[in-house]
Each structure stands twice: as C-alpha cells, then as structure tokens.
Design a protein around this motif. Structure first.
Motif, PDB file in Angstrom:
ATOM      1  N   ASP A  99       0.831  -1.216   0.000  1.00 24.43           N
ATOM      2  CA  ASP A  99       0.000   0.000   0.000  1.00 24.43           C
ATOM      3  C   ASP A  99       0.861   1.259   0.000  1.00 24.43           C
ATOM      4  O   ASP A  99       0.414   2.312  -0.484  1.00 24.43           O
ATOM      5  N   ALA A 100       2.073   1.161   0.563  1.00 21.78           N
ATOM      6  CA  ALA A 100       2.958   2.337   0.583  1.00 21.78           C
ATOM      7  C   ALA A 100       3.329   2.734  -0.838  1.00 21.78           C
ATOM      8  O   ALA A 100       3.389   3.932  -1.161  1.00 21.78           O
ATOM      9  N   SER A 101       3.556   1.749  -1.711  1.00 19.96           N
ATOM     10  CA  SER A 101       3.877   2.099  -3.108  1.00 19.96           C
ATOM     11  C   SER A 101       2.660   2.681  -3.809  1.00 19.96           C
ATOM     12  O   SER A 101       2.784   3.609  -4.615  1.00 19.96           O
ATOM     13  N   GLY A 106       2.062   5.758  -6.528  1.00 19.62           N
ATOM     14  CA  GLY A 106       0.823   5.885  -7.295  1.00 19.62           C
ATOM     15  C   GLY A 106       0.168   7.237  -7.073  1.00 19.62           C
ATOM     16  O   GLY A 106      -0.177   7.945  -8.019  1.00 19.62           O
ATOM     17  N   GLY A 107      -0.013   7.624  -5.794  1.00 18.82           N
ATOM     18  CA  GLY A 107      -0.671   8.881  -5.443  1.00 18.82           C
ATOM     19  C   GLY A 107       0.307  10.042  -5.416  1.00 18.82           C
ATOM     20  O   GLY A 107       0.159  11.012  -6.161  1.00 18.82           O
ATOM     21  N   GLY A 112      -0.182   6.623 -10.754  1.00 17.63           N
ATOM     22  CA  GLY A 112      -1.500   5.980 -10.908  1.00 17.63           C
ATOM     23  C   GLY A 112      -1.585   4.713 -10.080  1.00 17.63           C
ATOM     24  O   GLY A 112      -0.643   3.912 -10.060  1.00 17.63           O
ATOM     25  N   THR A 113      -2.704   4.549  -9.402  1.00 17.24           N
ATOM     26  CA  THR A 113      -2.795   3.433  -8.458  1.00 17.24           C
ATOM     27  C   THR A 113      -2.918   2.080  -9.170  1.00 17.24           C
ATOM     28  O   THR A 113      -2.413   1.085  -8.679  1.00 17.24           O
ATOM     29  N   GLU A 114      -3.544   2.044 -10.352  1.00 16.43           N
ATOM     30  CA  GLU A 114      -3.722   0.751 -11.026  1.00 16.43           C
ATOM     31  C   GLU A 114      -2.396   0.155 -11.477  1.00 16.43           C
ATOM     32  O   GLU A 114      -2.136  -1.030 -11.292  1.00 16.43           O
ATOM     33  N   LEU A 115      -1.544   1.006 -12.060  1.00 19.36           N
ATOM     34  CA  LEU A 115      -0.210   0.540 -12.484  1.00 19.36           C
ATOM     35  C   LEU A 115       0.538  -0.035 -11.293  1.00 19.36           C
ATOM     36  O   LEU A 115       1.115  -1.134 -11.356  1.00 19.36           O
ATOM     37  N   VAL A 116       0.507   0.690 -10.185  1.00 19.43           N
ATOM     38  CA  VAL A 116       1.294   0.261  -9.026  1.00 19.43           C
ATOM     39  C   VAL A 116       0.727  -1.036  -8.436  1.00 19.43           C
ATOM     40  O   VAL A 116       1.481  -1.930  -8.053  1.00 19.43           O
ATOM     41  N   ARG A 117      -0.585  -1.151  -8.381  1.00 22.69           N
ATOM     42  CA  ARG A 117      -1.184  -2.407  -7.888  1.00 22.69           C
ATOM     43  C   ARG A 117      -0.726  -3.593  -8.726  1.00 22.69           C
ATOM     44  O   ARG A 117      -0.393  -4.653  -8.203  1.00 22.69           O
ATOM     45  N   GLU A 118      -0.720  -3.414 -10.048  1.00 16.64           N
ATOM     46  CA  GLU A 118      -0.330  -4.487 -10.960  1.00 16.64           C
ATOM     47  C   GLU A 118       1.141  -4.876 -10.729  1.00 16.64           C
ATOM     48  O   GLU A 118       1.485  -6.053 -10.646  1.00 16.64           O
ATOM     49  N   MET A 119       1.985  -3.862 -10.582  1.00 14.29           N
ATOM     50  CA  MET A 119       3.408  -4.128 -10.361  1.00 14.29           C
ATOM     51  C   MET A 119       3.627  -4.802  -9.003  1.00 14.29           C
ATOM     52  O   MET A 119       4.501  -5.650  -8.855  1.00 14.29           O
ATOM     53  N   ASN A 120       2.819  -4.398  -8.006  1.00 18.16           N
ATOM     54  CA  ASN A 120       2.900  -5.050  -6.693  1.00 18.16           C
ATOM     55  C   ASN A 120       2.606  -6.542  -6.817  1.00 18.16           C
ATOM     56  O   ASN A 120       3.260  -7.366  -6.186  1.00 18.16           O
TER      57      ASN A 120
END
Ligand code: TMP
Length: 209
Positions: A99-101, A106-107, A112-120
């Motif tokens: 969530d930190a990333s 992301g924020g 962007g939060t979607e890109l970061v979620r995918e990379m996570n």
C-alpha cells in the motif's frame, strides 16, 4: 499451516514504527510466534536498496526507477522473510508494504494506483496482508513530529513538499475506504497505549483458530 500477515501504513510521523514494535512485544508477551520486518529493507539486499532510495543526494531519481527499487526490496523481503515465516505458522508484522507504493508512487508521484497495484502483484506473487493498520493524522502534524525526531536531516522522501504528502495521505484513505474488511484505520494522535490495545485486540480476532 499459515500464519497471519499484518502490515502498518501511514504518512511520515504517524507512529507506525513504534506501534509495530509494541504489537510485536504484545504478541511475544502472549507467547505467540511473531516476527517484525520493515520496508524498504528487512533483508541485507533490501537495506542496501533502502540506502539508495532514501539518500537525499539522489535528487534526479525518476518516478518509475523509484517504484522499481521499492518493488525490488519488497520482492526480496517476501521471498526471504515473509513467505517462510507465514508457512511456518508465524505472525508477520511489517512496517509498510505494498500500500505504501500505491500511496507514495501511485498517489504522491502520480504514477497511478492501477499501475502500481499491478506491479505489486508481480513483485509479491499476489501476497496481500490479512490486516492493515493505517495510522492517520494531518500531514502538518506528522511532518512536525518527524522534524522534531530528526532535526535538519530529512531523507529524500521526507524532504518532498507538503502537497506530495497530502496526496499520499489521500491515497491511503482511499485505499482503506475501498477495502474496509482488510483495514483498521486509527487516529494516531490518540494515546499510544489505547492504540496498542485496539491493534492487539484486532490482531487476536483475526488469528486462525
Ligand atoms: P519509513 O519512513 O517507513 O522508514 O519509509 C521510508 C520512506 O519510503 C518513507 O518516506 C515512505 C517511503 N516509501 C515509498 O515511497 N514507497 C514504498 O513502497 C515504501 C515501502 C516506502
């Protein structure tokens, strides 16, 4: 056998490092097997990546390079520490995680939060916390606490302007709102003992029977 995976999140000065240590102590006092890790870091490789990330001299770091470095440290921590501990039935307490990333890169950085979620998902193999404690407080109060603790020596992220930290806080609150079952959101300005008590109580309720 599967343990329990608990993460702490929050802006600078939210007191999550203190509360994660207090949770670990509380769990040990009850005779439970628990380990503490921190991000970025928690492994020999991750601690070196942490130094690169937080070095205030690295002013020209591209946002995507920053994200990939956080993810590299996370991938190592998952493989070396988190998964083996969970597999042996332990409770893993982690001071920051994916969530930190989402919140900072992301924020805060605007990736962007979607890109970061995918990379996570790629970095962690999809390992998500069972419980995330978000310690929330106004940005100016958090930054003042950080400055009082570490006068004149902000790291690369702490040195970002107020608006950056406002975006991070907003992103954290949005993530928590979208996943209420995973999150315990607490006002970190409350008395420390009361915060510890509520966190311990919530962790106990989530433990496998
Ligand atoms: P710390 O203050 O918890 O030691 O974390 C170090 C800094 O790294 C803090 O400013 C938050 C930042 N950070 C990110 O920007 N992205 C991440 O994925 C993580 C884990 C931390």
């Amino acid at each position: 056998m599967r343990g329990l995976f608990v993460t702490f999140e929050g802006i600078e000065g939210s007191g999550k490092s203190t509360q994660s240590r207090l949770l670990l102590r509380g769990l040990h006092d009850e005779g439970r097997e628990a380990v503490l890790a921190r991000e970025p870091g928690g492994t020999a490789i991750g601690e070196r990546v942490r130094d690169v990330l937080l070095d205030p001299r690295h002013t020209g770091m591209a946002a995507r390079a920053e994200l990939l470095l956080y993810l590299a440290a996370r991938a190592q921590l998952v493989a070396e520490v988190i998964v083996p501990a969970l597999d042996s039935g332990k409770i893993v307490v982690c001071d920051r995680y994916g969530d930190a990333s989402v919140a900072y890169q992301g924020g805060g950085r605007g990736l962007g939060t979607e890109l970061v979620r995918e990379m996570n998902r790629v970095a962690t193999g999809g390992l998500s916390p069972d419980l995330t404690v978000l310690l929330d407080l106004p940005v100016d109060e958090g930054l003042a606490r950080t400055r009082a603790r570490n006068p004149g020596r902000p790291d690369r992220l702490e040195a970002e302007p107020l608006e950056f930290h406002e975006r991070v806080r907003r992103a954290y609150l949005d993530i928590a709102e979208a996943e209420p079952a995973r999150f315990l959101v607490l006002d970190s300005r409350g008395p420390s003992e009361e915060l510890t008590r509520r966190i311990l109580e919530t962790v106990r309720a989530r433990l496998p029977r």
